[in-house]
Write a protein that holds these residues in place. Structure first.
Motif, PDB file in Angstrom:
ATOM      1  N   TYR A  72     -51.380   1.046 -36.222  1.00 35.49           N
ATOM      2  CA  TYR A  72     -51.508  -0.010 -37.228  1.00 35.49           C
ATOM      3  C   TYR A  72     -50.579  -1.184 -36.930  1.00 35.49           C
ATOM      4  N   ASP A  73     -49.458  -0.900 -36.265  1.00 30.91           N
ATOM      5  CA  ASP A  73     -48.380  -1.880 -36.156  1.00 30.91           C
ATOM      6  C   ASP A  73     -48.440  -2.744 -34.902  1.00 30.91           C
ATOM      7  N   GLU A  81     -55.662  -2.640 -43.463  1.00 27.02           N
ATOM      8  CA  GLU A  81     -54.703  -1.673 -44.021  1.00 27.02           C
ATOM      9  C   GLU A  81     -55.298  -0.262 -44.000  1.00 27.02           C
ATOM     10  N   SER A  82     -54.393   0.721 -44.096  1.00 26.54           N
ATOM     11  CA  SER A  82     -54.818   2.116 -43.993  1.00 26.54           C
ATOM     12  C   SER A  82     -55.772   2.511 -45.116  1.00 26.54           C
ATOM     13  N   LYS A  83     -55.551   1.962 -46.339  1.00 26.91           N
ATOM     14  CA  LYS A  83     -56.444   2.335 -47.446  1.00 26.91           C
ATOM     15  C   LYS A  83     -57.868   1.828 -47.208  1.00 26.91           C
ATOM     16  N   GLU A  84     -57.976   0.672 -46.497  1.00 27.05           N
ATOM     17  CA  GLU A  84     -59.303   0.147 -46.174  1.00 27.05           C
ATOM     18  C   GLU A  84     -59.981   1.012 -45.101  1.00 27.05           C
TER      19      GLU A  84
END
Length: 630
Positions: A452-453, A423-426
């Motif tokens: 990401y997708d 995920e982006s936060k990671e």
């Protein structure tokens, strides 16, 4: 007006012109249509670049060679001269922007592939440009009798109607008398001034050597002549094999072919140019823009496709004016191999259509679509997928390229597909812990929003520029991210790019160009027949043969080629040499190399004596390439 010599000195650093550069420039400055036939190494680009810099406006340069365009634009940029290239594969919007830049951006050169002239809207844009000169490079492509005919070149003559006062300058390094006349007519040159430099290279010894051991012969040549050498080979496999063999013999070498990355090409070229490698082993992809004065030997280990290409490639030797060698090594099976490569692999109309249809299917191009679509391409994968013969398919793709249907560019590329798997936060947390990688990772995220997708095709060179980091560092960061399961990425190597220049129309497309196919096939057969004649003819001077091929008559023997040397060495000891050969081959069959060692004679004398004995039917050549008494 500033003088031509001042421009030459200021931008190129030379004090004077070569013949006939100055004469061609003066003709162009006098607004005369001009034709220049200048053998390779004659400095053709100077002939249009200097006068274009002396006049207001833009020089339009039409060339079929993308690599040459890129090379010249890079060289002009180093001299702070503004130039643009309009090649295939550029979108309509980008093309419009580039042409507008030509009009308002103080550009001096617009390089154009001939296929672009077939697009009406491009033609309309060009009509509004302030052209000062129209230069046609590789002008032999305009002739159906030329070795690289392109129908799109036939459109160039139409520019005459819109630029009647702008001089045309047609340049080529190789054209027979028939091709030259065709060029003048097809380009509609008006009372052209013609400059034709002789094809004679008095300092080059053209040597044809029959040998069963080519590696041994190469070793002898390059160890005797310690200066730089080029060895031309047919394909990449042979390129690698010969390079490794030379290294094992202690001969410092490097290699060059179209499948190398730009970085590898540059590195290997630098080694050779800086004298850190004596020998450059190369396919015919090598040679464009090369101007190394001290090349002592150019060696071909396989038969060339035609005399035109052979002359151009050998012309890279001896540009310093000192004696140099153009050596063609011929083995017992070379003629049969060349027939297989150059004659039996010629595609007919049915196979050409099959390749085109399958190519469209391979890239999932629907009927009526495909204009400007560009794809990475691997020839071996394509041929394996459809069980096509590689050589015949390659020839078909080259023909489609010359006809302007596709652009088949043989350049190394690596297609990298990337997707973040966390995920982006990671990812943000990882960046905070590894700040040295932040610039590169952020560049990926900003450039490719969908990363990401789904797996996304990425350009590592672009990321390197945006992050102001070397490509090697970008690759290192990617490997580290993959090891930590932060990203998934795959890399697939391709050796070419295919660009579709028009929509798919199958029968209509192939029917339009098939009329040229038969003529080109016949021409190729004639050209390879001339090559066979060149290597098998033992009764004429090699230099004289080449000059006659290009229409230069009343020439004299050069005195330094393999024929002239053999003629000089044919002396009273020939009967004794023949007797010695007969004596030894009567005892057991021997190869020419074995005889040369046993008898301790000069190679050319031995070859001449063997030929005499074969002609007199006193000896015969066995299937294992050894001689025995008849």
């Amino acid at each position: 007006m500033v003088k031509a010599e001042e421009i030459l000195k200021h931008y190129w650093g030379y004090d004077s012109f070569r013949t006939p550069q100055k004469e061609i420039i003066n003709s162009v400055l006098a607004a005369s249509d001009t034709f220049g036939l200048m053998p390779t190494g004659g400095g053709k680009s100077i002939c249009f670049q200097v006068p274009a810099m002396m006049k207001e406006g833009i020089c339009l340069v039409i060339s079929p060679l993308i690599a040459l365009m890129k090379d010249q634009i890079e060289n002009l940029a180093k001299r702070e001269i503004k130039a643009i290239a309009l090649t295939g594969g550029i979108s309509v919007d980008e093309t419009i922007t580039l042409l507008d830049n030509c009009l308002y951006g103080n550009y001096k050169f617009l390089y154009l592939s001939p296929e672009r002239l077939e697009q009406d809207w491009v033609f309309e844009k060009i009509k509004n440009l302030p052209l000062n000169l129209i230069a046609i490079d590789e002008a032999h492509c305009v002739s159906q009798w030329g070795h690289d005919f392109r129908p799109s070149y036939l459109k160039i003559g139409n520019l005459k109607r819109f630029f009647p006062c702008v001089p045309f300058l047609a340049l080529t390094a190789s054209a027979t008398a028939q091709v030259k006349q065709d060029i003048l007519e097809q380009l509609k040159l008006e009372k052209p001034t013609i400059f034709q430099k002789s094809f004679a290279r008095d300092n080059i010894a053209y040597i044809v050597t029959e040998t069963e051991d080519k590696l041994h012969k190469i070793e002898q040549i390059v160890k005797k002549n310690k200066e730089s050498s080029i060895i031309y080979v047919r394909n990449r496999k042979t390129c690698y094999a010969l390079f490794n063999q030379l290294e094992q013999l202690g001969i410092n070498s490097t290699f060059y072919h179209g499948g190398l990355s730009v970085k590898e090409k540059s590195k290997n070229m630098s080694l050779w140019m800086a004298e850190k490698a004596q020998v450059m082993v190369a396919t015919n992809a090598f040679g464009m823009g090369i101007d190394k004065a001290n090349v002592k030997s150019v060696i071909h280990i396989q038969l060339p496709e035609n005399i035109e290409n052979y002359y151009q490639e050998t012309g890279r030797a001896g540009r310093n004016g000192e004696k140099a060698y153009a050596v063609l090594l011929v083995g017992p099976t070379d003629v049969a191999t060349a027939k297989s490569q150059f004659i039996y692999s010629l595609p007919d109309k049915e196979f050409l259509k099959l390749v085109f249809v399958k190519l469209c299917n391979y890239f999932q191009i629907a009927y009526g679509e495909g204009m400007n679509a560009q794809f990475p391409f691997n020839l071996n994968d394509f041929c394996s997928h459809y069980t096509f013969p590689i050589t015949k398919t390659y020839v078909a793709l080259q023909f489609l390229d010359r006809q302007g249907i596709i652009r088949f560019t043989q350049e190394y590329s690596e297609k990298v597909t990337l997707q973040f798997s966390i995920e982006s936060k990671e990812v943000i947390r990882y960046i905070s812990l590894n700040p040295t990688e932040e610039q590169i990772i952020v560049s990926f995220l900003r450039t490719y929003p969908g990363i990401y997708d789904y797996p996304t095709a990425v350009n590592l060179s672009l990321i390197a520029r945006k992050s102001n980091r070397p490509v090697e560092e970008v690759e290192t960061v990617l490997m580290r991210l993959k090891e930590k399961n932060i990203v998934d990425f795959t890399a697939k190597t391709n050796d070419a790019t295919v660009t579709f220049n028009e929509v798919r129309e199958d029968d209509r497309t192939i029917n339009r160009v098939s009329k040229y196919l038969e003529k080109q096939n016949d021409l190729k057969k004639e050209q390879i027949a001339s090559v066979f004649d060149y290597v098998t003819n033992h009764d004429s001077c090699k230099s004289r043969f080449i000059l006659n091929y290009f229409g230069e008559k009343n020439t004299s023997n050069c005195g330094i080629c393999s024929y002239c040397i053999a003629k000089k060495e044919k002396s009273s000891n020939l009967p004794q040499l023949g007797q010695l050969i007969l004596q030894y081959v009567s005892e057991k069959p021997l190869s020419s190399r074995e005889l040369e060692i046993i008898i301790d004679c000069k190679e050319q004398e031995l070859i001449f004596a063997l030929q005499e004995l074969l002609d007199e039917e006193k000896i015969i050549l066995l299937p294992n390439n050894k001689y025995t008494k008849a």
